[in-house]
Every structure is written in structure tokens, then in C-alpha cells.
Design a protein around this motif. Structure first.
Motif, PDB file in Angstrom:
ATOM      1  N   LYS A   6       0.798  -1.230   0.000  1.00  0.00           N
ATOM      2  CA  LYS A   6       0.000   0.000   0.000  1.00  0.00           C
ATOM      3  C   LYS A   6       0.832   1.282   0.000  1.00  0.00           C
ATOM      4  O   LYS A   6       0.608   2.156  -0.850  1.00  0.00           O
ATOM      5  N   PRO A   7       1.795   1.469   0.924  1.00  0.00           N
ATOM      6  CA  PRO A   7       2.591   2.699   0.861  1.00  0.00           C
ATOM      7  C   PRO A   7       3.440   2.810  -0.407  1.00  0.00           C
ATOM      8  O   PRO A   7       3.655   3.913  -0.913  1.00  0.00           O
ATOM      9  N   THR A   8       3.887   1.683  -0.916  1.00  0.00           N
ATOM     10  CA  THR A   8       4.682   1.704  -2.147  1.00  0.00           C
ATOM     11  C   THR A   8       3.847   2.205  -3.318  1.00  0.00           C
ATOM     12  O   THR A   8       4.272   3.084  -4.080  1.00  0.00           O
ATOM     13  N   VAL A   9       2.647   1.669  -3.459  1.00  0.00           N
ATOM     14  CA  VAL A   9       1.767   2.098  -4.548  1.00  0.00           C
ATOM     15  C   VAL A   9       1.370   3.560  -4.358  1.00  0.00           C
ATOM     16  O   VAL A   9       1.346   4.333  -5.321  1.00  0.00           O
ATOM     17  N   ALA A  10       1.084   3.952  -3.117  1.00  0.00           N
ATOM     18  CA  ALA A  10       0.735   5.352  -2.842  1.00  0.00           C
ATOM     19  C   ALA A  10       1.876   6.275  -3.245  1.00  0.00           C
ATOM     20  O   ALA A  10       1.648   7.327  -3.862  1.00  0.00           O
ATOM     21  N   GLY A  11       3.099   5.894  -2.904  1.00  0.00           N
ATOM     22  CA  GLY A  11       4.254   6.713  -3.262  1.00  0.00           C
ATOM     23  C   GLY A  11       4.435   6.830  -4.756  1.00  0.00           C
ATOM     24  O   GLY A  11       4.696   7.929  -5.277  1.00  0.00           O
ATOM     25  N   ILE A  12       4.290   5.733  -5.459  1.00  0.00           N
ATOM     26  CA  ILE A  12       4.435   5.757  -6.917  1.00  0.00           C
ATOM     27  C   ILE A  12       3.363   6.629  -7.556  1.00  0.00           C
ATOM     28  O   ILE A  12       3.657   7.444  -8.441  1.00  0.00           O
ATOM     29  N   LEU A  13       2.121   6.502  -7.095  1.00  0.00           N
ATOM     30  CA  LEU A  13       1.029   7.306  -7.647  1.00  0.00           C
ATOM     31  C   LEU A  13       1.245   8.791  -7.374  1.00  0.00           C
ATOM     32  O   LEU A  13       1.030   9.634  -8.256  1.00  0.00           O
ATOM     33  N   ALA A  14       1.682   9.121  -6.159  1.00  0.00           N
ATOM     34  CA  ALA A  14       1.924  10.525  -5.820  1.00  0.00           C
ATOM     35  C   ALA A  14       3.073  11.094  -6.650  1.00  0.00           C
ATOM     36  O   ALA A  14       3.000  12.237  -7.122  1.00  0.00           O
ATOM     37  N   ILE A  15       4.110  10.310  -6.844  1.00  0.00           N
ATOM     38  CA  ILE A  15       5.243  10.777  -7.651  1.00  0.00           C
ATOM     39  C   ILE A  15       4.824  10.992  -9.101  1.00  0.00           C
ATOM     40  O   ILE A  15       5.178  12.005  -9.716  1.00  0.00           O
ATOM     41  N   ILE A  16       4.060  10.071  -9.658  1.00  0.00           N
ATOM     42  CA  ILE A  16       3.591  10.230 -11.042  1.00  0.00           C
ATOM     43  C   ILE A  16       2.738  11.491 -11.170  1.00  0.00           C
ATOM     44  O   ILE A  16       2.932  12.298 -12.092  1.00  0.00           O
ATOM     45  N   VAL A  22       4.311  19.102 -12.332  1.00  0.00           N
ATOM     46  CA  VAL A  22       5.466  19.966 -12.584  1.00  0.00           C
ATOM     47  C   VAL A  22       5.666  20.164 -14.084  1.00  0.00           C
ATOM     48  O   VAL A  22       5.852  21.294 -14.549  1.00  0.00           O
ATOM     49  N   ILE A  23       5.602  19.086 -14.842  1.00  0.00           N
ATOM     50  CA  ILE A  23       5.818  19.195 -16.294  1.00  0.00           C
ATOM     51  C   ILE A  23       4.750  20.063 -16.947  1.00  0.00           C
ATOM     52  O   ILE A  23       5.062  20.984 -17.710  1.00  0.00           O
ATOM     53  N   ILE A  24       3.493  19.784 -16.656  1.00  0.00           N
ATOM     54  CA  ILE A  24       2.394  20.562 -17.246  1.00  0.00           C
ATOM     55  C   ILE A  24       2.476  22.016 -16.788  1.00  0.00           C
ATOM     56  O   ILE A  24       2.280  22.943 -17.584  1.00  0.00           O
ATOM     57  N   GLY A  25       2.757  22.223 -15.500  1.00  0.00           N
ATOM     58  CA  GLY A  25       2.865  23.585 -14.990  1.00  0.00           C
ATOM     59  C   GLY A  25       3.969  24.376 -15.659  1.00  0.00           C
ATOM     60  O   GLY A  25       3.781  25.536 -16.040  1.00  0.00           O
ATOM     61  N   VAL A  26       5.130  23.757 -15.828  1.00  0.00           N
ATOM     62  CA  VAL A  26       6.250  24.449 -16.480  1.00  0.00           C
ATOM     63  C   VAL A  26       5.934  24.722 -17.954  1.00  0.00           C
ATOM     64  O   VAL A  26       6.191  25.826 -18.455  1.00  0.00           O
ATOM     65  N   LEU A  27       5.372  23.735 -18.647  1.00  0.00           N
ATOM     66  CA  LEU A  27       5.059  23.929 -20.069  1.00  0.00           C
ATOM     67  C   LEU A  27       4.027  25.031 -20.277  1.00  0.00           C
ATOM     68  O   LEU A  27       4.189  25.896 -21.149  1.00  0.00           O
ATOM     69  N   PHE A  28       2.963  25.003 -19.474  1.00  0.00           N
ATOM     70  CA  PHE A  28       1.937  26.035 -19.619  1.00  0.00           C
ATOM     71  C   PHE A  28       2.461  27.402 -19.199  1.00  0.00           C
ATOM     72  O   PHE A  28       2.140  28.413 -19.829  1.00  0.00           O
ATOM     73  N   ALA A  29       3.248  27.455 -18.125  1.00  0.00           N
ATOM     74  CA  ALA A  29       3.811  28.737 -17.688  1.00  0.00           C
ATOM     75  C   ALA A  29       4.721  29.313 -18.770  1.00  0.00           C
ATOM     76  O   ALA A  29       4.681  30.518 -19.047  1.00  0.00           O
ATOM     77  N   ALA A  30       5.531  28.465 -19.379  1.00  0.00           N
ATOM     78  CA  ALA A  30       6.423  28.937 -20.440  1.00  0.00           C
ATOM     79  C   ALA A  30       5.621  29.395 -21.655  1.00  0.00           C
ATOM     80  O   ALA A  30       5.908  30.449 -22.243  1.00  0.00           O
ATOM     81  N   GLY A  31       4.625  28.621 -22.021  1.00  0.00           N
ATOM     82  CA  GLY A  31       3.793  28.986 -23.177  1.00  0.00           C
ATOM     83  C   GLY A  31       3.030  30.274 -22.960  1.00  0.00           C
ATOM     84  O   GLY A  31       3.012  31.165 -23.823  1.00  0.00           O
ATOM     85  N   PHE A  54       2.592  22.398  -5.903  1.00  0.00           N
ATOM     86  CA  PHE A  54       1.888  21.199  -5.441  1.00  0.00           C
ATOM     87  C   PHE A  54       2.512  19.938  -6.029  1.00  0.00           C
ATOM     88  O   PHE A  54       2.542  18.891  -5.389  1.00  0.00           O
ATOM     89  N   GLY A  55       2.992  20.018  -7.256  1.00  0.00           N
ATOM     90  CA  GLY A  55       3.665  18.880  -7.872  1.00  0.00           C
ATOM     91  C   GLY A  55       4.931  18.498  -7.123  1.00  0.00           C
ATOM     92  O   GLY A  55       5.208  17.318  -6.890  1.00  0.00           O
ATOM     93  N   ILE A  56       5.705  19.504  -6.722  1.00  0.00           N
ATOM     94  CA  ILE A  56       6.934  19.235  -5.966  1.00  0.00           C
ATOM     95  C   ILE A  56       6.605  18.611  -4.614  1.00  0.00           C
ATOM     96  O   ILE A  56       7.251  17.646  -4.188  1.00  0.00           O
ATOM     97  N   ILE A  57       5.579  19.132  -3.938  1.00  0.00           N
ATOM     98  CA  ILE A  57       5.178  18.557  -2.648  1.00  0.00           C
ATOM     99  C   ILE A  57       4.701  17.117  -2.830  1.00  0.00           C
ATOM    100  O   ILE A  57       4.996  16.245  -1.999  1.00  0.00           O
ATOM    101  N   ALA A  58       3.972  16.840  -3.908  1.00  0.00           N
ATOM    102  CA  ALA A  58       3.512  15.469  -4.178  1.00  0.00           C
ATOM    103  C   ALA A  58       4.687  14.527  -4.398  1.00  0.00           C
ATOM    104  O   ALA A  58       4.678  13.390  -3.919  1.00  0.00           O
ATOM    105  N   ILE A  59       5.709  14.998  -5.104  1.00  0.00           N
ATOM    106  CA  ILE A  59       6.899  14.170  -5.339  1.00  0.00           C
ATOM    107  C   ILE A  59       7.600  13.871  -4.017  1.00  0.00           C
ATOM    108  O   ILE A  59       7.956  12.716  -3.734  1.00  0.00           O
TER     109      ILE A  59
END
Length: 105
Positions: A6-16, A22-31, A54-59
Motif C-alpha cells: 500500500k505505501p509503495t503504490v501510494a508513493g508511486i502514484l503521488a510521484i507520477i 510539474v511538467i504541465i505547470g512548467v510547459l503552460f507557464a512557459a507557453g 503542489f507537484g513538488i510537494i507530491a513528489i
């Protein structure tokens, strides 16, 4: 105490979810910054800063969930994984972190 998945899957999901945020935020901010710069409204790119934060905190929370350390931070990361169209990943991460609470140090 026996370790479950359970914690392993939770960690993987939160990281994804965090990486997506982060990726979407950076791309949209740059655009938006580039397009806004053309029209004199480059400051609009700041709208996407919360998504990146929020993406960084999730990671970070996902990493703590994988390590089974600091349950509160793992839960906070899972909650931050809710922000975005991938909110289902955050819901599942919250459920699995909560169910695996006894495994945290």
C-alpha cells in the motif's frame, strides 16, 4: 511489522501525479509567458506556479511514502497529488497512504 504494497503504490502514484503537475505547470507557464510577452501580459504565467509547487510537494510526499517515513508528509504529498486532471491518482494515493499508516516510522 510486515510491509505491504500500500505505501509503495501510494508513493508511486503521488510521484507520477507530481511529475505530471510539474511538467504541465512548467510547459503552460512557459507557453503563457511567451504568448503573454508578445501581448504585454507575461505576468499571467504566474497562474501556473501553484501547480508546480503542489507537484513538488507530491513528489516529496511520494518519496516519503516509499520510504515509509513521516506519515503526515506522505499524506500531504498524496493530497497535493489531487491538483490537476489526474486527481484520481491523488485519491488512490490518499487511500493507500491511509491504509498503510501503521507501517510508517
Amino acid at each position: 511489522m510486515e510491509k505491504t504494497w500500500k505505501p509503495t503504490v501510494a508513493g508511486i502514484l503521488a510521484i507520477i501525479a507530481g511529475v505530471l503537475g510539474v511538467i504541465i505547470g512548467v510547459l503552460f507557464a512557459a507557453g503563457v509567458g511567451v504568448l503573454g510577452g508578445i501581448f504585454g501580459m507575461g505576468w499571467l504565467s504566474i497562474i501556473f506556479a501553484p501547480l508546480i509547487i503542489f507537484g513538488i510537494i507530491a513528489i516529496v510526499g511520494g518519496i516519503y511514502a516509499l520510504q515509509r517515513r513521516i506519515w503526515g508528509l506522505a499524506l500531504a504529498g498524496s493530497i497535493c497529488a489531487l491538483i490537476g486532471p489526474w486527481f484520481l491518482l491523488g485519491i488512490l494515493a490518499i487511500i493507500f497512504v491511509s491504509l498503510g499508516k501503521r507501517e510508517f516510522k
